[in-house]
Motif scaffolding. Structure first.
Motif, PDB file in Angstrom:
ATOM      1  N   LYS A 124      25.839  86.333  49.446  1.00 38.74           N
ATOM      2  CA  LYS A 124      26.829  87.700  48.852  1.00 38.74           C
ATOM      3  C   LYS A 124      27.794  86.533  47.900  1.00 38.74           C
ATOM      4  O   LYS A 124      29.141  87.964  48.494  1.00 38.74           O
ATOM      5  N   ARG A 125      27.550  85.697  47.516  1.00 38.27           N
ATOM      6  CA  ARG A 125      29.487  84.950  47.300  1.00 38.27           C
ATOM      7  C   ARG A 125      29.694  84.860  45.799  1.00 38.27           C
ATOM      8  O   ARG A 125      28.672  84.162  45.348  1.00 38.27           O
ATOM      9  N   MET A 126      30.654  84.890  45.471  1.00 40.38           N
ATOM     10  CA  MET A 126      30.721  83.879  43.997  1.00 40.38           C
ATOM     11  C   MET A 126      32.170  83.891  44.129  1.00 40.38           C
ATOM     12  O   MET A 126      32.726  83.982  44.556  1.00 40.38           O
ATOM     13  N   VAL A 127      31.754  82.062  43.764  1.00 39.08           N
ATOM     14  CA  VAL A 127      34.242  81.391  43.681  1.00 39.08           C
ATOM     15  C   VAL A 127      33.935  80.921  42.409  1.00 39.08           C
ATOM     16  O   VAL A 127      33.021  80.400  41.456  1.00 39.08           O
ATOM     17  N   CYS A 128      35.093  81.233  41.680  1.00 38.98           N
ATOM     18  CA  CYS A 128      35.333  81.388  40.414  1.00 38.98           C
ATOM     19  C   CYS A 128      36.311  79.748  40.514  1.00 38.98           C
ATOM     20  O   CYS A 128      37.530  79.605  41.371  1.00 38.98           O
ATOM     21  N   LEU A 129      36.252  78.695  40.045  1.00 39.73           N
ATOM     22  CA  LEU A 129      37.072  77.825  39.734  1.00 39.73           C
ATOM     23  C   LEU A 129      38.083  78.259  38.743  1.00 39.73           C
ATOM     24  O   LEU A 129      37.441  77.919  37.393  1.00 39.73           O
ATOM     25  N   PHE A 130      39.670  78.712  38.250  1.00 43.95           N
ATOM     26  CA  PHE A 130      40.643  78.509  37.642  1.00 43.95           C
ATOM     27  C   PHE A 130      41.131  77.466  37.239  1.00 43.95           C
ATOM     28  O   PHE A 130      42.012  77.660  38.155  1.00 43.95           O
ATOM     29  N   LEU A 187      40.897  78.200  43.314  1.00 42.57           N
ATOM     30  CA  LEU A 187      39.624  78.815  43.810  1.00 42.57           C
ATOM     31  C   LEU A 187      39.047  80.158  44.017  1.00 42.57           C
ATOM     32  O   LEU A 187      40.422  80.575  44.877  1.00 42.57           O
ATOM     33  N   VAL A 188      38.753  81.296  43.279  1.00 41.22           N
ATOM     34  CA  VAL A 188      39.164  82.807  43.452  1.00 41.22           C
ATOM     35  C   VAL A 188      37.406  83.191  44.243  1.00 41.22           C
ATOM     36  O   VAL A 188      36.407  82.568  43.455  1.00 41.22           O
ATOM     37  N   ASP A 189      37.411  83.583  45.468  1.00 41.50           N
ATOM     38  CA  ASP A 189      36.135  82.936  46.524  1.00 41.50           C
ATOM     39  C   ASP A 189      36.022  84.694  46.890  1.00 41.50           C
ATOM     40  O   ASP A 189      37.053  85.629  48.063  1.00 41.50           O
ATOM     41  N   SER A 190      34.862  85.063  46.550  1.00 39.53           N
ATOM     42  CA  SER A 190      34.993  86.661  46.869  1.00 39.53           C
ATOM     43  C   SER A 190      33.294  86.680  46.927  1.00 39.53           C
ATOM     44  O   SER A 190      32.727  85.845  47.427  1.00 39.53           O
ATOM     45  N   CYS A 204      38.242  89.185  48.104  1.00 39.98           N
ATOM     46  CA  CYS A 204      38.391  88.373  47.517  1.00 39.98           C
ATOM     47  C   CYS A 204      39.406  87.403  47.492  1.00 39.98           C
ATOM     48  O   CYS A 204      40.794  87.783  48.198  1.00 39.98           O
ATOM     49  N   HIS A 205      39.789  86.399  47.735  1.00 39.64           N
ATOM     50  CA  HIS A 205      40.935  85.421  47.810  1.00 39.64           C
ATOM     51  C   HIS A 205      41.172  84.188  47.136  1.00 39.64           C
ATOM     52  O   HIS A 205      40.210  84.032  46.958  1.00 39.64           O
ATOM     53  N   VAL A 206      42.213  84.263  46.541  1.00 40.67           N
ATOM     54  CA  VAL A 206      42.436  83.368  45.346  1.00 40.67           C
ATOM     55  C   VAL A 206      43.510  81.897  45.759  1.00 40.67           C
ATOM     56  O   VAL A 206      44.679  82.913  46.831  1.00 40.67           O
ATOM     57  N   ARG A 207      42.968  81.533  45.878  1.00 41.45           N
ATOM     58  CA  ARG A 207      43.864  79.908  47.024  1.00 41.45           C
ATOM     59  C   ARG A 207      43.639  78.906  46.377  1.00 41.45           C
ATOM     60  O   ARG A 207      42.864  78.290  45.545  1.00 41.45           O
ATOM     61  N   SER A 208      44.185  77.277  46.388  1.00 46.41           N
ATOM     62  CA  SER A 208      45.021  75.959  45.473  1.00 46.41           C
ATOM     63  C   SER A 208      43.920  75.575  46.450  1.00 46.41           C
ATOM     64  O   SER A 208      43.577  75.561  47.258  1.00 46.41           O
ATOM     65  N   ILE A 209      43.258  74.083  46.402  1.00 50.36           N
ATOM     66  CA  ILE A 209      42.307  73.313  45.899  1.00 50.36           C
ATOM     67  C   ILE A 209      42.350  72.804  47.348  1.00 50.36           C
ATOM     68  O   ILE A 209      40.717  72.774  47.943  1.00 50.36           O
ATOM     69  N   GLU A 217      45.392  87.807  47.920  1.00 47.96           N
ATOM     70  CA  GLU A 217      43.895  88.193  48.174  1.00 47.96           C
ATOM     71  C   GLU A 217      43.949  90.590  47.527  1.00 47.96           C
ATOM     72  O   GLU A 217      44.484  90.346  47.107  1.00 47.96           O
ATOM     73  N   ALA A 218      42.007  90.514  47.181  1.00 49.12           N
ATOM     74  CA  ALA A 218      41.987  91.634  47.247  1.00 49.12           C
ATOM     75  C   ALA A 218      41.110  92.056  47.356  1.00 49.12           C
ATOM     76  O   ALA A 218      40.309  91.452  47.756  1.00 49.12           O
ATOM     77  N   THR A 219      40.870  93.267  47.448  1.00 49.73           N
ATOM     78  CA  THR A 219      39.585  93.857  47.489  1.00 49.73           C
ATOM     79  C   THR A 219      39.485  95.055  46.455  1.00 49.73           C
ATOM     80  O   THR A 219      39.861  94.981  45.682  1.00 49.73           O
ATOM     81  N   ALA A 220      38.303  94.896  46.480  1.00 49.48           N
ATOM     82  CA  ALA A 220      37.563  96.003  44.999  1.00 49.48           C
ATOM     83  C   ALA A 220      36.068  96.689  45.911  1.00 49.48           C
ATOM     84  O   ALA A 220      35.746  96.345  46.597  1.00 49.48           O
ATOM     85  N   LEU A 221      36.424  97.765  44.867  1.00 51.88           N
ATOM     86  CA  LEU A 221      35.398  98.684  44.850  1.00 51.88           C
ATOM     87  C   LEU A 221      34.691  98.661  43.649  1.00 51.88           C
ATOM     88  O   LEU A 221      35.183  99.584  42.203  1.00 51.88           O
ATOM     89  N   PHE A 222      33.337  99.262  43.544  1.00 51.78           N
ATOM     90  CA  PHE A 222      32.380  98.855  42.223  1.00 51.78           C
ATOM     91  C   PHE A 222      31.492  99.292  42.807  1.00 51.78           C
ATOM     92  O   PHE A 222      30.051  99.499  43.639  1.00 51.78           O
TER      93      PHE A 222
END
Ligand SMILES: CCCCC/C=C\C/C=C\C/C=C\C/C=C\CCCC(=O)SCCNC(=O)CCNC(=O)[C@H](O)C(C)(C)COP(=O)(O)OP(=O)(O)OC[C@H]1O[C@@H](n2cnc3c(N)ncnc32)[C@H](O)[C@@H]1OP(=O)(O)O
Length: 238
Positions: A124-130, A187-190, A204-209, A217-222
């Motif tokens: 249940k993970r989505m990674v975004c290369l940004f 890398l945006v890793d959620s 979610c964490h946004v880290r250097s490669i 770092e973030a938390t979200a509610l949908f």
């Protein structure tokens, strides 16, 4: 090759249950008609290309799925766009004319949001290369915090959509830890942490490669908008 990687998610032609079913198959079939912006272009740096190739490799055994990306929001929405956008009051084609999916609103490659997403359904993970371009500047040489928020929202949003179908962001909380240099690749890793009824909690964490710098770092509610069967349920039933 890219579509082979994606179509692994679908199986082929299984009947899907539920009302106005959200169909991964229909979603990905859009890719045959619309330009897919999540494919490499000449603005992508070597870092971006290398990372993209690494994730494509991980798609080969089906663990990860490449997620296509379009400039028209309706093309992103799995299944029949009008049905699914109706409750968002965007169904009227006249109203929708001229709209664009926000992170894909620029025509020039490389100046804004360059990104590609990969989904790991079992985690249940989505990674975004940004790779943020020069038009996303906030402080000199660094990405605007709003652009970081946008890419985080889109990544956790894509992840939540996969798990829960139609959702909207109810809360997004971000701690900005280190500025993101324009032109760098992060890398945006959620992942989905918890589901309670219609509530989908993600982090979610946004880290250097190299993993050495935590940018945010973030938390979200949908909140799930209806009881339509989730994309994950569809995939696991195939
Ligand atoms: C844009 C579509 C693109 C589709 C792309 C698809 C796939 C592509 C894949 C890749 C990624 C691409 C895109 C990613 C997708 C999206 C990113 C953009 C997302 C957005 O840009 S989206 C815009 C900003 N977003 C809003 O504009 C929402 C405004 N808002 C509302 O529309 C309502 O507010 C709503 C619907 C959220 C809830 O309304 P509602 O009536 O359905 O539900 P209700 O209020 O009853 O809440 C039910 C339970 O949630 C609790 N609850 C609610 N809100 C809470 C909060 N904030 N904090 C804590 N708890 C909360 C309640 O307390 C209750 O809890 P309980 O049941 O326990 O009492």
């Amino acid at each position: 090759m890219l579509y082979e990687c994606s179509s692994g998610l679908l199986g082929n032609g299984h009947h899907l249950h539920g009302i106005s079913t959200i169909s991964f198959q229909a979603w990905l079939s859009q890719s045959k008609r619309s330009k897919d912006y999540a494919l490499p272009n000449s603005s992508w740096s070597q870092d971006m290309m290398d990372l993209y190739s690494r994730f494509l490799e991980m798609c080969k055994d089906g663990t990860w799925k490449r997620i296509p990306s379009y400039s028209d929001t309706a093309d992103h929405v799995p299944g029949k766009a009008c049905v699914h956008l109706e409750s968002l009051k965007l169904a009227n084609e006249k109203e929708r004319k001229g709209t664009r999916f926000f992170p894909r609103n620029l025509d020039t490659e490389g100046v804004g949001f360059e990104y590609a997403m990969f989904l790991n359904p079992s985690e249940k993970r989505m990674v975004c290369l940004f790779q943020p371009g020069p038009y996303l500047e906030g402080h000199r040489g660094f990405a605007h915090g709003g652009s970081t928020a946008t890419i985080i929202d889109s990544t956790v949003g894509g992840c939540a959509i996969f798990v829960a179908g139609r959702v909207m962001t109810a809360n997004l909380s971000i701690n900005y830890r280190n500025p993101i240099p324009l032109g760098s690749v992060v890398l945006v890793d959620s992942k989905v942490d918890q589901i309670e009824g219609r509530k989908v909690f993600l982090s979610c964490h946004v880290r250097s490669i190299d993993g050495q710098t935590l940018h945010a770092e973030a938390t979200a509610l949908f909140i799930q908008l209806n009881s339509t069967k989730s994309l994950q349920q569809q995939v696991s039933s195939q």
